[in-house]
Design a protein around this motif. Structure first.
Motif, short mmCIF file in Angstrom:
data_model
loop_
_atom_site.label_atom_id
_atom_site.label_comp_id
_atom_site.label_asym_id
_atom_site.label_seq_id
_atom_site.Cartn_x
_atom_site.Cartn_y
_atom_site.Cartn_z
N LEU A 154 11.24 -10.04 -4.04
CA LEU A 154 10.51 -9.65 -2.83
C LEU A 154 9.02 -9.60 -3.12
O LEU A 154 8.19 -10.13 -2.37
CB LEU A 154 11.00 -8.29 -2.33
CG LEU A 154 10.12 -7.66 -1.23
CD1 LEU A 154 10.13 -8.51 0.03
CD2 LEU A 154 10.55 -6.25 -0.92
N ILE A 155 8.68 -8.98 -4.22
CA ILE A 155 7.26 -8.84 -4.58
C ILE A 155 6.62 -10.21 -4.80
O ILE A 155 5.51 -10.49 -4.33
CB ILE A 155 7.12 -7.93 -5.82
CG1 ILE A 155 7.53 -6.49 -5.47
CG2 ILE A 155 5.70 -7.98 -6.37
CD1 ILE A 155 7.72 -5.58 -6.68
N GLN A 156 7.33 -11.08 -5.50
CA GLN A 156 6.79 -12.42 -5.72
C GLN A 156 6.55 -13.15 -4.41
O GLN A 156 5.54 -13.84 -4.23
CB GLN A 156 7.73 -13.23 -6.62
CG GLN A 156 7.75 -12.73 -8.08
CD GLN A 156 8.63 -13.58 -8.97
OE1 GLN A 156 9.64 -14.12 -8.53
NE2 GLN A 156 8.26 -13.68 -10.24
N ALA A 157 7.49 -13.00 -3.49
CA ALA A 157 7.33 -13.64 -2.18
C ALA A 157 6.12 -13.06 -1.45
O ALA A 157 5.34 -13.78 -0.81
CB ALA A 157 8.60 -13.46 -1.35
N ALA A 158 5.98 -11.75 -1.55
CA ALA A 158 4.87 -11.08 -0.85
C ALA A 158 3.52 -11.53 -1.41
O ALA A 158 2.57 -11.78 -0.66
CB ALA A 158 5.02 -9.57 -0.99
N ASP A 167 -1.54 -13.25 5.22
CA ASP A 167 -0.72 -12.29 5.96
C ASP A 167 -0.26 -11.18 5.02
O ASP A 167 0.37 -11.45 4.00
CB ASP A 167 0.47 -13.05 6.55
CG ASP A 167 1.19 -12.23 7.61
OD1 ASP A 167 1.13 -10.99 7.55
OD2 ASP A 167 1.81 -12.85 8.48
N THR A 168 -0.54 -9.96 5.34
CA THR A 168 -0.21 -8.84 4.45
C THR A 168 1.09 -8.12 4.83
O THR A 168 1.43 -7.09 4.22
CB THR A 168 -1.35 -7.80 4.41
OG1 THR A 168 -1.53 -7.30 5.74
CG2 THR A 168 -2.64 -8.41 3.90
N ALA A 169 1.78 -8.63 5.81
CA ALA A 169 2.97 -7.90 6.30
C ALA A 169 3.99 -7.68 5.17
O ALA A 169 4.50 -6.58 4.98
CB ALA A 169 3.61 -8.66 7.46
N ALA A 174 6.16 -4.80 0.00
CA ALA A 174 6.26 -4.89 -1.47
C ALA A 174 5.58 -3.70 -2.13
O ALA A 174 6.09 -3.14 -3.10
CB ALA A 174 5.64 -6.20 -1.95
N VAL A 175 4.42 -3.33 -1.63
CA VAL A 175 3.70 -2.20 -2.23
C VAL A 175 4.48 -0.91 -2.05
O VAL A 175 4.62 -0.11 -2.98
CB VAL A 175 2.28 -2.08 -1.62
CG1 VAL A 175 1.64 -0.76 -2.01
CG2 VAL A 175 1.41 -3.26 -2.07
N ARG A 176 5.04 -0.73 -0.88
CA ARG A 176 5.84 0.49 -0.65
C ARG A 176 7.05 0.52 -1.57
O ARG A 176 7.42 1.56 -2.11
CB ARG A 176 6.27 0.57 0.81
CG ARG A 176 5.11 0.87 1.77
CD ARG A 176 5.59 0.89 3.22
NE ARG A 176 6.61 1.90 3.43
CZ ARG A 176 7.62 1.79 4.29
NH1 ARG A 176 7.75 0.69 5.03
NH2 ARG A 176 8.51 2.77 4.42
N LEU A 177 7.67 -0.66 -1.75
CA LEU A 177 8.84 -0.73 -2.64
C LEU A 177 8.42 -0.48 -4.09
O LEU A 177 9.07 0.28 -4.81
CB LEU A 177 9.52 -2.10 -2.49
CG LEU A 177 10.71 -2.39 -3.39
CD1 LEU A 177 11.77 -1.30 -3.35
CD2 LEU A 177 11.34 -3.74 -3.00
N ALA A 178 7.30 -1.08 -4.49
CA ALA A 178 6.82 -0.89 -5.86
C ALA A 178 6.42 0.57 -6.09
O ALA A 178 6.66 1.13 -7.16
CB ALA A 178 5.65 -1.83 -6.14
N ASP A 179 5.82 1.18 -5.09
CA ASP A 179 5.47 2.60 -5.21
C ASP A 179 6.72 3.45 -5.37
O ASP A 179 6.76 4.40 -6.17
CB ASP A 179 4.68 3.06 -3.97
CG ASP A 179 3.27 2.47 -3.94
OD1 ASP A 179 2.85 1.88 -4.98
OD2 ASP A 179 2.60 2.59 -2.91
#
Lengths: 599, 599
Positions: A154-158, A167-169, A174-179
């Protein structure tokens, strides 16, 4: 010239920060425009990416996310890592958009991103199968649940999405998931690692995009935590999970091949960003040992079906080669990071071998069918047993569909692996016709590589003198630059606007023999020409390929056949006609062999 | 002489009824008394059988049965087929008792039999793991639960027990269980088969002992029901379960090797009792194809770790050979039944090859440690990964402990596989010094086989003239009987009391090359002497065995070394010293190779 940043700013896959300890920096994904051989493969892949959405619908992957999002009812379908196929595909869409912008792609991307964002839990957690099937019981079976693995993809795709479209959607997701991960795992938190690496690379790339040092720290932690017995008694030995030896103590690659090379690639990212020379040195040792003892002539990685694993040194069976398509992809990702870190041509050599052979054989000429397993010998009476058996021929999708979207994202983002810049100039690692922009410098490359060995580089524009470095592959003994000999490695040219440099790589057919400890191919030779490994395929022979023999001293010739297999140069030797290995099984999964017994 | 029944009446493993359509009848287990090579192995095994009880206690198998019997509390331990290890061990105890009666063995047998009987459910069902762990939910996962498999081993133990001791306690349990199965499964009942065959052989043997035609009918049903899609989507392809093709339509062996040969052995039993010539013919074809394309020079069966399976034809890797010890045992069982049915020497040849090599390598000279996997090449840097990896050396027990008690029962009951009788005489298939009784005929065999090729058979007593048949192995070109040439196959002698027959088998070292399609050993030779396959082991060499070469024309010599490895004849050739393959890894799991590259 000072070429410290790309001109478009559209960074490609794996883009170290300015502070990273690397020898080379990649060019922007939009700074390399290619035609020719790879562009044709990319064209076929462009169709495949569009078909991909339909595959993900058919296989239920998207539906899983809809159910998790509360937008549909039902049970989760497919393997625990089902989400990752969506993410790999989404990454492919991003690179594809950078290569050739299209509203259709943008629309696909936005729609799927919306579904993913809706599926994310309030606290940032996201894994539709766990959320739907397992009653949201998180991280209960981390060695097998692939929860970090899915997060990594997911992060790589983001990261790809924000780089290619702005597009930052998905990046927000990804940031929320990584956090959430950073708040859950770590030395002072839950001490645990996923059974399948990829999160390491992903977190470093996220750090490169979103600049939160906690993400880099978590990647470092995941790399360091492995090999210390965290994964035990989970139905496989620790080796399988790359958990037998700490990464910085390992001297070879072992266990599940894809896991091993993904982990190594992530470790290389961590080493680069932290300037960790010891870790980098360990990775060099591992890569060298892999190349010397555990790599097929095709660049294929993984000798064993059992555990999809690397074998012992020199254990390289041809008929039962596993050489998973994803392992070649991971191999390219690792080699690329090593190349950036060191500037050492051997890594670019390895990328070339993997890309043209072990990787490319994984996809049909049509671009829409895939091999999971890339054997080097297919017998006449091979029995197709199981979904991924090569005896089926290439297939559109798999129960475990990791390879197809992995091929898609690799081909779509291929421009990211071809050239670099450093403080003094531009380096061309792989050759394709097209244009390359680095800062104010513009190069035009003309070549019919891999069929022809002439590479002409014209400096169309340059703010001032700069150093142009061209890789001479290790196989290219006798190469020349203009009239000068160009030994393997990088040949450096002081260049300026208006210059034309001609690199000539020798395209004679080469005979390859294996190390004598590779028992599987004793008494055999392989034929190579340029970067391509060749294979004898039944379609070109009246006698059974199972039984062919070759006189190693027989004269060889080659001929370009535009009509054959999308246009290939065939090699003729000792009564045999050979085609590039990557092109096999496009005329049915007939008998084939790379290594040919000598008379 | 009419030798239609054995003198002791103690029938051995696999004893067709008088009504069966067979060419040969086995002698009673007590009618063959041997010394020499195999008796030494049996002596070591006698200790192992006694250790076995302790292993079964340590591993929890006996405790599972106690818990099921309500004699202990706790959870079931170990794999779903845990009971089968107890039963195989109990079968070994029975044959061992016949070989050498002992109160200790009888006591062990009675105690364990009591536990088993107490664990049996009122309706005859018995499987301690299902009863304890799975809340008595029966047959919910037949492809994996091994419920019929465990029943089959129980029945085999019960048959052995009643034959060797006359004790019917376990037979009663077996009959009740078989009745339960016959009442549950069948064409008009639940239409289903176990994932792992063995019940077929067992039920036919039970029919031979208890004479209930329902048991034979159930065996027939299980054989016929396979290959019709009953097992699907159970995590493996139908091939794995021998469920892709009906037995009577199959032309080769495929899938899990032990399952495949157990099924074939059971089918041979069914064919014999029902006089089913079509089924027998199908089994001949399968056996021939296995021998020609899927059998190692050691007699080992199963080329793949993945699925513990037969490979494609000629796919016979040496380093990754699986060649499970149990597969060699099943191979012997199948070949024995084919030999009885047909009287064809090729099956006795196959038994010899398997017994002396692929099977015997599975057990240490001490008799108490085992290989699960029997590779033909062990590399210097082989990484021991997983419980059954040969790089550990032989082990006392395994998580999946099928092999150790299987070896035990095979060695204890070995006399059952050596000689037969028919209406006109006695046939000796395997050579060992000792005495053979068939009706009123008594033979004494003197030989130092396998080290020496002279086999002297003395007719000590005979009611009248009879035909003595001696097998000349296929490898024994140039054999003689007295002064006459004795070509491979059976040589028949009109014999009478007082006669002495001398068979001389040539013991020159032989060079073996593989079929050219066996890519794994191209450019290699193997050395054989008599029935033994030889191997180069590191302990006898200063240079790395990984790298040895042999001049195929170098002179060979052999020498008996009573001091070495329990007494072996070593072979010297081209600077190499080779030891019998079966004896390898008794000096540590060092590098070893059977197939040696030629210079």
């Amino acid at each position: 010239m000072t070429a410290t940043s790309s001109s478009t700013g559209t960074r490609g896959p794996a883009a170290p920060t300015d502070g990273a300890r690397v020898a080379l920096h990649p060019l922007g994904i939009g700074d390399v425009r290619i035609g020719g051989f790879w562009a044709e493969r990319q064209g076929a892949n462009a169709s495949a990416v569009r078909v991909g959405l339909q595959r993900l619908e058919e296989a239920g992957n998207l539906q899983n996310l809809r159910i998790a999002a509360g937008r549909a009812d039902g049970e989760a379908i497919g393997p625990v890592f089902a989400d990752s196929d969506v993410y790999k595909w989404l990454e492919a869409v991003a690179w594809e958009y950078a290569r050739q912008p299209s509203d259709e792609l943008l629309e696909m991307q936005r729609e799927v991103t919306r579904i993913i964002a809706a599926a994310q839990a309030d606290d940032g957690y996201l894994n539709s199968v766990v959320q739907v099937r397992h009653g949201n019981r998180r991280y209960t079976d981390l060695p097998w649940s692939h929860e970090h693995y899915c997060a990594g993809h997911l992060i790589q795709a983001a990261v790809a999405q924000v780089r290619c479209t702005g597009d930052t959607a998905l990046l927000d997701v990804a940031v929320r998931l990584a956090d959430h991960l950073a708040g859950t795992f770590g030395e002072d938190r839950r001490h645990d690692v996923d059974g399948h690496p990829v999160i390491e690379m992903a977190l470093v790339e996220l750090y490169r995009e979103a600049a939160d040092p906690r993400h880099l720290e978590l990647a470092r932690y995941f790399v360091e935590a492995r090999g210390r017995g965290l994964i035990a008694a989970y139905g496989k030995e620790p080796t399988y999970f790359s958990d037998r030896v700490p990464v910085r103590e390992a001297t070879t690659v072992e266990g599940h091949a894809v896991r091993a090379v993904y982990l190594a690639a992530g470790a290389a990212d961590v080493a680069a960003e932290l300037g960790d020379e010891e870790l980098l040195q360990a990775l060099r040792t591992q890569f060298d040992h892999m190349t010397a003892t555990k790599t097929y002539v095709t660049g294929g990685l993984g000798a064993r079906w059992e555990g999809e694993a690397f074998g012992d040194p020199y254990e390289l069976p041809t008929d039962r080669a596993y050489a998973e398509t994803c392992a070649a992809i991971g191999g390219v990702q690792w080699a690329w990071r090593m190349l950036l870190a060191t500037g050492d041509a051997r890594y670019a050599d390895a990328i070339e071998r993997m890309l043209y052979n072990g990787f490319l054989a994984g996809v049909s000429l049509s671009g829409t069918e895939y091999f999971y397993v890339n054997l080097l010998q297919h017998r006449s009476d091979a029995h197709a047993d199981g979904n991924r058996s090569p005896a089926h021929g290439r297939r559109g999708w798999f129960d475990c569909a990791c390879c197809p979207p992995n091929v898609m994202r690799t081909l779509s983002g291929l421009e990211g692996y071809l050239a670099t810049h450093d403080g003094s100039g531009v380096q061309l690692h792989q050759y394709a016709p097209g244009t390359i922009t680095a800062g104010g410098t513009t190069l035009t490359v003309e070549t019919d590589y891999p069929w022809d060995g002439l590479v002409r580089v014209r400096v169309d524009a340059a703010p001032g003198p700069f150093r142009l470095s061209l890789r001479v592959p290790a196989w290219a003994e006798g190469a020349t630059i203009g009239t000068r000999p160009a030994p393997p490695g990088y040949v450096h040219i002081d260049a300026a606007a208006g210059d034309v440099v001609e690199l000539r790589l020798p395209m004679e057919v080469r005979t390859t023999t294996a190390h004598p400890r590779v028992d599987a191919v004793r008494g055999c030779i392989a034929l190579e020409r340029g970067p391509l490994v060749y294979a004898a395929e039944q379609a070109d022979h009246d006698t059974p390929v199972d039984d062919v023999r070759i006189d190693p001293d027989a004269p060889r010739s080659s001929e370009h056949r535009p009509d054959l297999l999308g246009g290939v140069t065939v090699v003729t030797a000792g009564g045999l006609t050979l085609v590039p290995y990557y092109a096999w099984a496009n005329r049915g999964p007939a008998p084939m062999r790379v290594w040919i017994p000598t008379t």
